[in-house]
Design a protein around this motif. Sequence first.
Motif, PDB file in Angstrom:
ATOM      1  N   CYS A  31       7.585  -6.314  11.000  1.00  0.00           N
ATOM      2  CA  CYS A  31       6.911  -5.383   9.888  1.00  0.00           C
ATOM      3  C   CYS A  31       6.746  -6.525   9.449  1.00  0.00           C
ATOM      4  N   THR A  32       6.391  -6.837   7.982  1.00  0.00           N
ATOM      5  CA  THR A  32       6.089  -6.754   6.721  1.00  0.00           C
ATOM      6  C   THR A  32       5.550  -5.779   5.286  1.00  0.00           C
ATOM      7  N   THR A  33       5.776  -6.197   3.882  1.00  0.00           N
ATOM      8  CA  THR A  33       5.935  -5.426   3.310  1.00  0.00           C
ATOM      9  C   THR A  33       4.570  -5.523   2.344  1.00  0.00           C
ATOM     10  N   LEU A  34       4.374  -4.418   1.748  1.00  0.00           N
ATOM     11  CA  LEU A  34       2.956  -5.382   0.205  1.00  0.00           C
ATOM     12  C   LEU A  34       3.647  -5.816  -0.768  1.00  0.00           C
ATOM     13  N   THR A  35       2.925  -6.648  -1.050  1.00  0.00           N
ATOM     14  CA  THR A  35       3.048  -8.020  -2.041  1.00  0.00           C
ATOM     15  C   THR A  35       2.315  -7.155  -3.771  1.00  0.00           C
ATOM     16  N   VAL A  36       1.149  -7.156  -2.900  1.00  0.00           N
ATOM     17  CA  VAL A  36       0.124  -6.517  -4.506  1.00  0.00           C
ATOM     18  C   VAL A  36      -0.206  -4.865  -3.965  1.00  0.00           C
ATOM     19  N   PRO A  37      -0.606  -4.427  -3.970  1.00  0.00           N
ATOM     20  CA  PRO A  37       1.193  -3.520  -5.598  1.00  0.00           C
ATOM     21  C   PRO A  37       2.029  -2.931  -4.424  1.00  0.00           C
ATOM     22  N   GLY A  49      -6.828  -4.670  -4.749  1.00  0.00           N
ATOM     23  CA  GLY A  49      -7.365  -5.114  -3.157  1.00  0.00           C
ATOM     24  C   GLY A  49      -5.937  -5.063  -2.744  1.00  0.00           C
ATOM     25  N   LEU A  50      -5.403  -5.469  -1.875  1.00  0.00           N
ATOM     26  CA  LEU A  50      -3.376  -5.327  -1.107  1.00  0.00           C
ATOM     27  C   LEU A  50      -3.871  -6.823  -0.820  1.00  0.00           C
ATOM     28  N   GLN A  51      -2.460  -7.148  -1.313  1.00  0.00           N
ATOM     29  CA  GLN A  51      -1.712  -8.405   0.403  1.00  0.00           C
ATOM     30  C   GLN A  51      -0.324  -8.047   0.147  1.00  0.00           C
ATOM     31  N   TRP A  52       0.023  -8.502   1.411  1.00  0.00           N
ATOM     32  CA  TRP A  52       1.303  -8.018   1.482  1.00  0.00           C
ATOM     33  C   TRP A  52       1.994 -10.187   2.390  1.00  0.00           C
ATOM     34  N   ASN A  53       3.888  -9.645   2.946  1.00  0.00           N
ATOM     35  CA  ASN A  53       4.186 -10.639   2.805  1.00  0.00           C
ATOM     36  C   ASN A  53       3.308 -11.207   4.622  1.00  0.00           C
ATOM     37  N   PRO A  54       3.600 -12.515   5.126  1.00  0.00           N
ATOM     38  CA  PRO A  54       2.693 -12.809   6.388  1.00  0.00           C
ATOM     39  C   PRO A  54       4.475 -11.923   7.435  1.00  0.00           C
ATOM     40  N   SER A  55       3.946 -12.104   8.357  1.00  0.00           N
ATOM     41  CA  SER A  55       4.784 -11.963   8.986  1.00  0.00           C
ATOM     42  C   SER A  55       5.217 -13.277  10.150  1.00  0.00           C
ATOM     43  N   ALA A  56       6.364 -13.570  10.255  1.00  0.00           N
ATOM     44  CA  ALA A  56       6.202 -14.882  10.951  1.00  0.00           C
ATOM     45  C   ALA A  56       5.423 -15.448  12.693  1.00  0.00           C
ATOM     46  N   SER A  57       5.605 -14.206  12.890  1.00  0.00           N
ATOM     47  CA  SER A  57       5.396 -14.658  14.664  1.00  0.00           C
ATOM     48  C   SER A  57       3.856 -13.713  15.029  1.00  0.00           C
ATOM     49  N   ALA A 111       4.230  -4.982  16.146  1.00  0.00           N
ATOM     50  CA  ALA A 111       5.679  -4.777  15.319  1.00  0.00           C
ATOM     51  C   ALA A 111       5.964  -3.118  15.568  1.00  0.00           C
ATOM     52  N   THR A 112       7.513  -2.490  15.842  1.00  0.00           N
ATOM     53  CA  THR A 112       7.644  -1.846  16.454  1.00  0.00           C
ATOM     54  C   THR A 112       8.058  -0.690  14.384  1.00  0.00           C
ATOM     55  N   ALA A 113       8.551   0.725  14.283  1.00  0.00           N
ATOM     56  CA  ALA A 113       8.714   1.392  13.484  1.00  0.00           C
ATOM     57  C   ALA A 113       9.043   0.606  12.185  1.00  0.00           C
ATOM     58  N   CYS A 114       7.028   0.213  11.592  1.00  0.00           N
ATOM     59  CA  CYS A 114       7.422  -0.092  10.538  1.00  0.00           C
ATOM     60  C   CYS A 114       6.631   0.868   9.945  1.00  0.00           C
ATOM     61  N   PRO A 115       7.814   0.969   7.885  1.00  0.00           N
ATOM     62  CA  PRO A 115       7.373   1.741   6.822  1.00  0.00           C
ATOM     63  C   PRO A 115       5.818   1.648   6.717  1.00  0.00           C
ATOM     64  N   GLU A 116       5.500   2.933   5.869  1.00  0.00           N
ATOM     65  CA  GLU A 116       3.972   3.215   5.223  1.00  0.00           C
ATOM     66  C   GLU A 116       4.895   3.274   4.086  1.00  0.00           C
ATOM     67  N   GLU A 117       3.842   2.367   3.079  1.00  0.00           N
ATOM     68  CA  GLU A 117       4.094   1.814   1.967  1.00  0.00           C
ATOM     69  C   GLU A 117       3.311   2.986   1.076  1.00  0.00           C
ATOM     70  N   SER A 118       3.420   3.364  -0.336  1.00  0.00           N
ATOM     71  CA  SER A 118       2.898   4.230  -1.203  1.00  0.00           C
ATOM     72  C   SER A 118       2.369   3.937  -2.593  1.00  0.00           C
ATOM     73  N   PHE A 119       1.816   4.114  -2.520  1.00  0.00           N
ATOM     74  CA  PHE A 119       1.032   3.724  -4.688  1.00  0.00           C
ATOM     75  C   PHE A 119       0.325   4.668  -5.274  1.00  0.00           C
ATOM     76  N   LEU A 120       0.416   5.088  -6.577  1.00  0.00           N
ATOM     77  CA  LEU A 120      -0.502   6.274  -7.286  1.00  0.00           C
ATOM     78  C   LEU A 120      -1.234   4.837  -8.674  1.00  0.00           C
ATOM     79  N   THR A 121      -2.234   5.510  -8.345  1.00  0.00           N
ATOM     80  CA  THR A 121      -3.645   4.940  -9.178  1.00  0.00           C
ATOM     81  C   THR A 121      -3.400   5.275 -10.456  1.00  0.00           C
ATOM     82  N   LYS A 122      -4.429   4.622 -10.917  1.00  0.00           N
ATOM     83  CA  LYS A 122      -4.663   5.161 -12.337  1.00  0.00           C
ATOM     84  C   LYS A 122      -4.979   6.281 -12.886  1.00  0.00           C
ATOM     85  N   THR A 123      -5.053   6.598 -13.730  1.00  0.00           N
ATOM     86  CA  THR A 123      -5.883   7.718 -14.654  1.00  0.00           C
ATOM     87  C   THR A 123      -6.542   7.138 -15.128  1.00  0.00           C
TER      88      THR A 123
END
Length: 184
Positions: A31-37, A49-57, A111-123
Amino acid sequence: VNIIPYNSAGDATACREESFLTKILPTPPDCTTLTVPLDGDTDVPLDSGLQWNPSASAEGYRLSVGTTPGGTDIVNNLDVGTSTSYDFPSALPENTTVYVHILPYNSAGDATACPEESFLTKTLPTPPDCTTLTMPLDGDTDVPLDTGLQWNPSARAEGYRLNVATTPGGTDIVNKPDVGIPPS
């Protein structure tokens, strides 16, 4: 491997042992994870926009984004190929928790069991309410020529622009100067 031929007279002797290496089967990527945000960020700009870490394979990524856990109302299982970023075609909704699921895949599967990530947008700030004159009052007559102007404060105002004219909608006397916040 040792192959030993035999017959009624017995087994063959001194048969040579042989070996080979089996192919290593690919495994699904990690699995990978967000880096921005970042997961849990708040006050994220609506044009982010979204950016995430590359997963090696990983040979690619599928992206789902929604406004509810597991939701896909913003992006629905979009294959973004090998890219590790995504720019939304339009602004994200304001003051909303956005849920992101990034699924790396390769020829061995997902990939298995990758977590869902979240963030809160501006008001976004809300424009201030209009105000009214307190001196002179709307409709007053016989107002002295040297009368200053006063008005009620507006709760979210950071300043005021002023138009003064001899005709409705005009600006022939004063044309939108920033008068700041008048003293109370």
